[in-house]
Design a protein around this motif. Structure first.
Motif, PDB file in Angstrom:
ATOM      1  N   UNK A 216     -22.521  -7.576  21.886  1.00 40.39           N
ATOM      2  CA  UNK A 216     -21.546  -7.925  20.861  1.00 40.39           C
ATOM      3  C   UNK A 216     -22.283  -8.320  19.584  1.00 40.39           C
ATOM      4  N   UNK A 217     -22.155  -7.482  18.565  1.00 46.17           N
ATOM      5  CA  UNK A 217     -22.864  -7.762  17.307  1.00 46.17           C
ATOM      6  C   UNK A 217     -22.069  -8.728  16.449  1.00 46.17           C
ATOM      7  N   UNK A 218     -22.698  -9.204  15.425  1.00 44.98           N
ATOM      8  CA  UNK A 218     -21.935  -9.935  14.415  1.00 44.98           C
ATOM      9  C   UNK A 218     -20.987  -8.937  13.770  1.00 44.98           C
ATOM     10  N   UNK A 219     -19.771  -9.412  13.510  1.00 44.52           N
ATOM     11  CA  UNK A 219     -18.809  -8.489  12.919  1.00 44.52           C
ATOM     12  C   UNK A 219     -18.730  -8.589  11.414  1.00 44.52           C
ATOM     13  N   UNK A 220     -19.613  -9.358  10.859  1.00 45.55           N
ATOM     14  CA  UNK A 220     -19.563  -9.517   9.412  1.00 45.55           C
ATOM     15  C   UNK A 220     -19.945  -8.225   8.706  1.00 45.55           C
ATOM     16  N   UNK A 221     -19.238  -7.962   7.610  1.00 42.21           N
ATOM     17  CA  UNK A 221     -19.603  -6.846   6.736  1.00 42.21           C
ATOM     18  C   UNK A 221     -19.851  -7.445   5.357  1.00 42.21           C
ATOM     19  N   UNK A 222     -21.044  -8.006   5.166  1.00 41.69           N
ATOM     20  CA  UNK A 222     -21.262  -8.810   3.956  1.00 41.69           C
ATOM     21  C   UNK A 222     -21.074  -8.048   2.650  1.00 41.69           C
ATOM     22  N   UNK A 223     -21.251  -6.737   2.685  1.00 42.47           N
ATOM     23  CA  UNK A 223     -21.117  -6.006   1.416  1.00 42.47           C
ATOM     24  C   UNK A 223     -19.663  -5.766   1.014  1.00 42.47           C
ATOM     25  N   UNK A 224     -18.726  -6.099   1.893  1.00 46.59           N
ATOM     26  CA  UNK A 224     -17.314  -5.889   1.532  1.00 46.59           C
ATOM     27  C   UNK A 224     -16.745  -7.183   0.954  1.00 46.59           C
ATOM     28  N   UNK A 225     -16.139  -7.077  -0.214  1.00 43.92           N
ATOM     29  CA  UNK A 225     -15.479  -8.229  -0.819  1.00 43.92           C
ATOM     30  C   UNK A 225     -13.992  -8.187  -0.453  1.00 43.92           C
ATOM     31  N   UNK A 226     -13.524  -9.244   0.223  1.00 42.40           N
ATOM     32  CA  UNK A 226     -12.123  -9.284   0.660  1.00 42.40           C
ATOM     33  C   UNK A 226     -11.266  -9.981  -0.385  1.00 42.40           C
ATOM     34  N   UNK A 227     -10.185  -9.330  -0.767  1.00 40.42           N
ATOM     35  CA  UNK A 227      -9.281  -9.933  -1.763  1.00 40.42           C
ATOM     36  C   UNK A 227      -7.832  -9.627  -1.408  1.00 40.42           C
ATOM     37  N   UNK A 228      -7.003 -10.658  -1.474  1.00 43.57           N
ATOM     38  CA  UNK A 228      -5.578 -10.480  -1.189  1.00 43.57           C
ATOM     39  C   UNK A 228      -4.819 -11.151  -2.325  1.00 43.57           C
ATOM     40  N   UNK A 229      -3.964 -10.392  -2.995  1.00 43.19           N
ATOM     41  CA  UNK A 229      -3.241 -11.020  -4.107  1.00 43.19           C
ATOM     42  C   UNK A 229      -1.740 -10.814  -3.982  1.00 43.19           C
ATOM     43  N   UNK A 230      -0.961 -11.698  -4.614  1.00 42.74           N
ATOM     44  CA  UNK A 230       0.490 -11.576  -4.514  1.00 42.74           C
ATOM     45  C   UNK A 230       0.964 -10.257  -5.124  1.00 42.74           C
ATOM     46  N   UNK A 231       1.975  -9.690  -4.489  1.00 41.40           N
ATOM     47  CA  UNK A 231       2.479  -8.403  -4.932  1.00 41.40           C
ATOM     48  C   UNK A 231       3.462  -8.605  -6.084  1.00 41.40           C
ATOM     49  N   UNK A 232       3.161  -8.030  -7.218  1.00 38.17           N
ATOM     50  CA  UNK A 232       4.116  -8.099  -8.332  1.00 38.17           C
ATOM     51  C   UNK A 232       4.598  -6.682  -8.602  1.00 38.17           C
ATOM     52  N   UNK A 233       3.785  -5.875  -9.275  1.00 41.21           N
ATOM     53  CA  UNK A 233       4.091  -4.440  -9.354  1.00 41.21           C
ATOM     54  C   UNK A 233       2.884  -3.737  -8.757  1.00 41.21           C
ATOM     55  N   UNK A 234       2.986  -3.464  -7.465  1.00 45.21           N
ATOM     56  CA  UNK A 234       1.800  -3.077  -6.689  1.00 45.21           C
ATOM     57  C   UNK A 234       1.041  -1.872  -7.235  1.00 45.21           C
TER      58      UNK A 234
END
Ligand code: ADP
Ligand code: ZN
Length: 627
Positions: A216-234
């Motif tokens: 079982x490896x580390x599941x981190x993908x450090x090069x991916x930047x995760x972003x979640x923002x509120x939906x206004x006009x998607x």
């Protein structure tokens, strides 16, 4: 498919008496052109090459393929690779042939005589790796054929497909439990990028891998930047993401429905962003065509339902965008994991809103499936919502979901700009009171829109008819705007303080409402960030001038040579009808440019240049560089 074995370093290694790990390293460098193993690759290869079973959990881009490809080359006989996607088999085989491995596939796209030829080669011991889908493998006729052949191993790719708890269940995978009995003594290796403990346990059991060693490896993908923002006009938000940060780069946009896939792809195209739709309702040929164009072209966007993506190993997908909420964290992580396999900076971006949450709940409640199924679906969704509404590092949350501890990452939207929080206890109580009064005094339940009208005290036909203005809760929420109320509802729903119910998704107090109403707890909510605040500007990451991100570190003169190599690569890829990255990856082209080779000998040590590619392309590369 029947490419002759070139200068055969592989069988020399196999016959030699070198230590197995040395032999594995030699295959790695001679065949694949890489100089060291990553993570647990070496241990996994040793286990399988030595005849043992292995269960491998490794994130997308971690390098799972080598874990079965190298043991298959080290052991005598043919390695059978079980892969769910027929459409990708010819590419997988082409990639292996490109490095000089004898690979083939057996599936329904082959003519009868072609399949027969492959079977002959198999029996004659002339194939190193043979791909097939599970439904084909479990046919008695296939089992019989494979029993007559000599097998080096069986690799079960995308092994989470056997898990009913998981998100990609495929009934055909269940049949793979026969492998243990049908091929005793043949090592099996099961691989997946889905890492929850439940899936892990289930696949081990169903594939009967009780004696396997687990990696079982580390599941981190450090090069991916995760972003979640509120939906206004998607769509506008998406367009902004693309133009501000990913212009001219490849990306995947996920939508929930076929219709929104079509309209979004058309909308982007109208705005000059090349985009193609992909969903299960399209004709198989169109689908295949769009998939191939996505793999081959640079800077194309595919807008797709979740039907797209499994097994797609395009290394330079720079962003994955979700315009709708995924059903589970497993799904979200798999989908976002398709970004940045090459290890370069990439973005996983999502827009999500109250509507998503209500419609997903509704979908589960009114959908098919028994109570257990629905309960599972709800708990998957709740975990996803908690990720969306978290006020601490998203990566920490994601990894914790997969049972792995980590520190705040510094590369997600929360870490980059921590949200402000405010005490929303009173608004939460007002909202709950409004739900209760409407129900008790009018016998009414409503969706979010009408509830907000009541809280704000805004009249409409419905409120006049039901004399809402006579209720004590009428207009008690005027201190917040409609948008703020939506944000409050969304966050309360994600925490189970409010719930949506029935076919219409009407709001009701949730299971955690009691303590809030009794003022036993305070409710801290995040202030929604405005989508305008991009967390990373293009200029901070790019040297300017557009082009590939891989070339960012190059000097001007080097860039010209890099572009010359890219042009050469495009031509070769077209001629050979393979994706450009199968000729050489961007990273390899950069390494070539930087090493200023004067001879083909100088190319040999570069990462990604193996023996076959050196022989095949060495001279042409030097020529393209003007040497
Ligand atoms: P996965 O199947 O786990 O998503 P792949 O097997 O497709 O990942 O590997 C991802 C990328 O990393 C591929 O381009 C592969 O060639 C490369 N790669 C794998 N192992 C190594 C290694 N030891 N050194 C350099 N590159 C590697
Ligand atoms: Zn973080």
């Amino acid at each position: 498919m029947d490419s002759p074995r070139t200068a055969d370093p592989i069988s020399a290694l196999r016959e030699g008496d070198a230590e197995q790990t040395d032999a594995a390293l030699q295959v790695l460098s001679t065949v694949f052109g890489y100089d060291s193993f990553r993570g647990e690759q070496a241990e996994i290869i040793e286990q399988v090459a030595g005849g043992g079973d292995a269960v491998v959990l490794m994130p997308t881009g971690g390098g799972k393929s080598l874990c079965y490809q190298i043991p298959a080359l080290l052991r005598s006989g043919t390695g059978v690779v079980v892969s769910p996607l027929i459409a990708l088999m010819s590419d997988q085989v082409a990639a292996l042939e490109a490095v000089g491995i004898r690979a083939a596939y057996l599936n329904s796209t082959l003519e009868r005589h072609e399949a027969q030829a492959v079977e002959q080669q198999l029996l004659a011991g002339e194939i190193d790796l043979l791909y097939m889908a599970p439904e084909r493998l479990v046919l008695p006729r296939t089992i019989d054929l494979l029993q007559r052949a000599r097998l080096s191993l069986v690799a079960i790719d995308e092994a989470h497909c056997v898990s009913q708890w998981g998100h990609d269940f495929r009934p055909d995978y269940m049949g793979l439990s026969v492998l243990a009995d049908a091929f005793p003594g043949v090592p099996r290796i099961a691989l997946t990028a889905t890492a929850t403990e439940a899936t892990h346990r289930e696949l081990t059991e169903r594939l009967r891998m009780e004696d396997a060693k687990h990696f079982v490896s580390s599941f981190d993908r450090p090069n991916i930047q995760y972003r979640i923002e509120p939906k206004a006009s998607p769509r506008e938000q998406l367009l902004k993401l693309i133009t501000a940060e990913h212009e001219g780069e490849s990306g995947i946009v996920y939508c929930l429905s076929r219709k929104s896939v079509e309209t979004t792809a058309a909308w982007l195209s109208e705005r000059g962003i090349p985009a193609l739709p992909y969903h299960a309702g399209l004709d198989a040929r169109v689908r295949q065509d769009h998939q191939e164009r996505f793999l081959r072209a640079e800077g194309l966007i595919i807008v797709a339902t979740i039907a797209f993506g499994m097994g797609i190993d395009k290394p330079d997908v720079r962003f994955v965008a979700h315009l709708d909420l995924p059903k589970s964290i497993e799904g979200y992580y798999q989908e976002t994991g398709r970004a940045g396999r090459d290890g370069q900076p990439s973005t996983a971006w999502m827009a999500y809103g109250l509507g998503d949450m209500v419609s997903q709940r509704k979908f589960i409640d009114s959908g098919e499936g028994d109570e257990t199924f629905k309960r599972n679906a709800r708990s998957h969704l709740d975990a996803m919502l908690a990720l969306c509404e978290t006020v601490s590092c998203r990566r920490v949350q994601l990894l914790r979901y997969f049972g792995q501890d980590s520190e705040a990452c510094g590369n997600c939207d929360i870490c980059l700009s921590p949200p402000q929080t405010w005490d929303a206890t009173v608004p939460a109580q007002k909202l709950l009171s409004a739900l209760i009064r409407l129900d008790r005094e009018r016998g009414q339940k409503f969706g979010s829109g009408q509830i907000i009208e009541v809280l704000l005290g805004r009249e409409n036909d419905r409120s006049r008819q039901s004399r809402h203005e006579e209720l004590s809760v009428w207009g008690i929420g005027a201190e917040l705007s409609e948008k703020e109320w939506r944000s409050v509802m969304r966050q309360l729903m994600a925490r189970g303080i409010v719930d949506a119910e029935g076919d219409y998704g009407v709001l009701v107090p949730g299971s955690h409402a009691g303590p809030v109403l009794r003022s036993e707890v305070t409710v801290e909510l995040a202030v929604d960030r405005s989508p305008a605040k991009a967390t990373r500007s293009r200029s901070s990451r790019s040297g300017g001038g557009g082009g590939s991100r891989a070339a960012e570190g190059l000097e001007i003169a080097e860039r010209e040579r890099f572009e010359a190599l890219r042009t050469w690569r495009t031509e070769v890829a077209k001629e050979k009808q393979i994706p450009p990255y199968m000729v050489f990856s961007d990273a390899t082209l950069v390494a070539i440019v930087q090493s200023r080779p004067e001879s083909t000998g100088a190319l040999a040590g570069i990462s990604g240049v193996g023996a076959k590619k050196l022989a095949e392309y060495g001279d042409a590369v030097l020529e393209a560089l003007g040497v």
